[in-house]
Design a protein around this motif. Sequence first.
Motif, mmCIF file in Angstrom:
data_model
loop_
_atom_site.group_PDB
_atom_site.id
_atom_site.type_symbol
_atom_site.label_atom_id
_atom_site.label_comp_id
_atom_site.label_asym_id
_atom_site.label_seq_id
_atom_site.Cartn_x
_atom_site.Cartn_y
_atom_site.Cartn_z
ATOM 1 N N MET A 1 0.837 -1.172 0.000
ATOM 2 C CA MET A 1 0.000 0.000 0.000
ATOM 3 C C MET A 1 0.889 1.245 0.000
ATOM 4 S SD MET A 1 -2.814 0.874 2.790
ATOM 5 C CE MET A 1 -4.121 1.934 2.433
ATOM 6 N N LYS A 2 0.607 2.174 -0.900
ATOM 7 C CA LYS A 2 1.385 3.399 -1.004
ATOM 8 C C LYS A 2 0.884 4.428 -0.003
ATOM 9 C CE LYS A 2 3.078 3.783 -5.668
ATOM 10 N NZ LYS A 2 3.002 4.548 -6.896
ATOM 11 N N THR A 3 1.827 5.128 0.585
ATOM 12 C CA THR A 3 1.458 6.240 1.451
ATOM 13 C C THR A 3 2.026 7.513 0.838
ATOM 14 O OG1 THR A 3 3.439 5.959 2.791
ATOM 15 C CG2 THR A 3 1.451 4.826 3.531
ATOM 16 N N THR A 4 1.227 8.538 0.833
ATOM 17 C CA THR A 4 1.665 9.814 0.295
ATOM 18 C C THR A 4 1.593 10.859 1.391
ATOM 19 O OG1 THR A 4 -0.557 10.355 -0.441
ATOM 20 C CG2 THR A 4 0.885 9.268 -2.039
ATOM 21 N N LYS A 5 2.512 11.774 1.341
ATOM 22 C CA LYS A 5 2.524 12.860 2.306
ATOM 23 C C LYS A 5 2.039 14.125 1.626
ATOM 24 C CE LYS A 5 6.339 11.154 5.067
ATOM 25 N NZ LYS A 5 7.671 11.441 5.589
ATOM 26 N N ASN A 6 1.214 14.851 2.310
ATOM 27 C CA ASN A 6 0.727 16.114 1.799
ATOM 28 C C ASN A 6 1.589 17.227 2.386
ATOM 29 O OD1 ASN A 6 -0.665 18.188 0.717
ATOM 30 N ND2 ASN A 6 -2.630 17.691 1.646
ATOM 31 N N VAL A 7 2.542 17.705 1.603
ATOM 32 C CA VAL A 7 3.484 18.711 2.066
ATOM 33 C C VAL A 7 2.801 20.068 2.223
ATOM 34 C CG1 VAL A 7 5.628 19.901 1.501
ATOM 35 C CG2 VAL A 7 5.370 17.476 0.980
ATOM 36 N N ALA A 8 1.798 20.346 1.427
ATOM 37 C CA ALA A 8 1.156 21.654 1.446
ATOM 38 C C ALA A 8 0.293 21.870 2.687
ATOM 39 C CB ALA A 8 0.309 21.834 0.198
ATOM 40 N N ALA A 9 -0.076 20.811 3.391
ATOM 41 C CA ALA A 9 -0.977 20.954 4.536
ATOM 42 C C ALA A 9 -0.428 21.879 5.620
ATOM 43 C CB ALA A 9 -1.317 19.590 5.109
ATOM 44 N N PRO A 10 0.848 21.765 6.047
ATOM 45 C CA PRO A 10 1.337 22.714 7.056
ATOM 46 C C PRO A 10 1.358 24.154 6.548
ATOM 47 C CG PRO A 10 2.812 20.848 6.892
ATOM 48 C CD PRO A 10 1.820 20.727 5.788
ATOM 49 N N LEU A 11 1.657 24.326 5.268
ATOM 50 C CA LEU A 11 1.682 25.673 4.709
ATOM 51 C C LEU A 11 0.279 26.256 4.618
ATOM 52 C CD1 LEU A 11 4.356 25.170 1.926
ATOM 53 C CD2 LEU A 11 4.657 26.157 4.191
ATOM 54 N N GLN A 12 -0.701 25.419 4.298
ATOM 55 C CA GLN A 12 -2.079 25.886 4.265
ATOM 56 C C GLN A 12 -2.547 26.262 5.663
ATOM 57 O OE1 GLN A 12 -4.159 22.705 2.337
ATOM 58 N NE2 GLN A 12 -3.728 23.487 0.286
ATOM 59 N N LEU A 13 -2.085 25.523 6.654
ATOM 60 C CA LEU A 13 -2.427 25.835 8.036
ATOM 61 C C LEU A 13 -1.814 27.178 8.426
ATOM 62 C CD1 LEU A 13 -3.724 24.991 10.702
ATOM 63 C CD2 LEU A 13 -1.569 23.872 11.287
ATOM 64 N N TYR A 14 -0.585 27.429 8.009
ATOM 65 C CA TYR A 14 0.069 28.706 8.281
ATOM 66 C C TYR A 14 -0.752 29.850 7.676
ATOM 67 C CZ TYR A 14 3.464 32.482 8.206
ATOM 68 O OH TYR A 14 4.078 33.692 8.370
ATOM 69 N N CYS A 15 -1.163 29.694 6.424
ATOM 70 C CA CYS A 15 -1.955 30.728 5.765
ATOM 71 C C CYS A 15 -3.309 30.903 6.441
ATOM 72 C CB CYS A 15 -2.140 30.401 4.281
ATOM 73 S SG CYS A 15 -0.622 30.552 3.321
ATOM 74 N N TYR A 16 -3.878 29.821 6.913
ATOM 75 C CA TYR A 16 -5.166 29.896 7.603
ATOM 76 C C TYR A 16 -5.028 30.698 8.899
ATOM 77 C CZ TYR A 16 -9.384 28.461 10.068
ATOM 78 O OH TYR A 16 -10.560 28.465 10.764
ATOM 79 N N LEU A 17 -3.940 30.486 9.623
ATOM 80 C CA LEU A 17 -3.756 31.154 10.908
ATOM 81 C C LEU A 17 -3.280 32.598 10.761
ATOM 82 C CD1 LEU A 17 -2.059 28.302 12.966
ATOM 83 C CD2 LEU A 17 -4.413 29.124 13.153
ATOM 84 N N PHE A 18 -2.313 32.845 9.876
ATOM 85 C CA PHE A 18 -1.678 34.154 9.793
ATOM 86 C C PHE A 18 -2.031 34.949 8.542
ATOM 87 C CE2 PHE A 18 1.201 31.405 12.266
ATOM 88 C CZ PHE A 18 1.111 32.068 13.474
ATOM 89 N N GLY A 19 -2.702 34.342 7.607
ATOM 90 C CA GLY A 19 -3.051 35.029 6.361
ATOM 91 C C GLY A 19 -2.038 34.733 5.275
ATOM 92 N N HIS A 20 -2.448 34.989 4.061
ATOM 93 C CA HIS A 20 -1.604 34.716 2.892
ATOM 94 C C HIS A 20 -0.531 35.779 2.739
ATOM 95 C CE1 HIS A 20 -4.068 31.440 1.328
ATOM 96 N NE2 HIS A 20 -5.121 32.158 1.663
ATOM 97 N N ASN A 21 0.545 35.402 2.075
ATOM 98 C CA ASN A 21 1.657 36.297 1.778
ATOM 99 C C ASN A 21 1.713 36.478 0.261
ATOM 100 O OD1 ASN A 21 3.960 37.815 1.907
ATOM 101 N ND2 ASN A 21 5.325 36.066 2.180
#
Length: 87
Positions: A1-21
Amino acid sequence: MKTTKNVAAPLQLYCYLFGHNYKVTKNVTSYVKEYTCGCCKKQLTTNSNGDLTELTPKFKEINSILEEMYSRRLERSGAHVFNASAY
């Protein structure tokens, strides 16, 4: 079974908390610009009212046609040619 990591998730969380740059990635005309978030890579553009709107394929096409028309108009008027892709 393949596992994939979603790298963008922490960055999306950052944007959600602090706003987009957002940074200007393309000047279509002197008043229409395209923006990209430095963290999550979300793309926006200005619409006809001057508000920011998500950059969809429809808006990409509109912006490219608008850029062509704008540069042709400047060439005809003899004004300094605005190279929108240089910015």
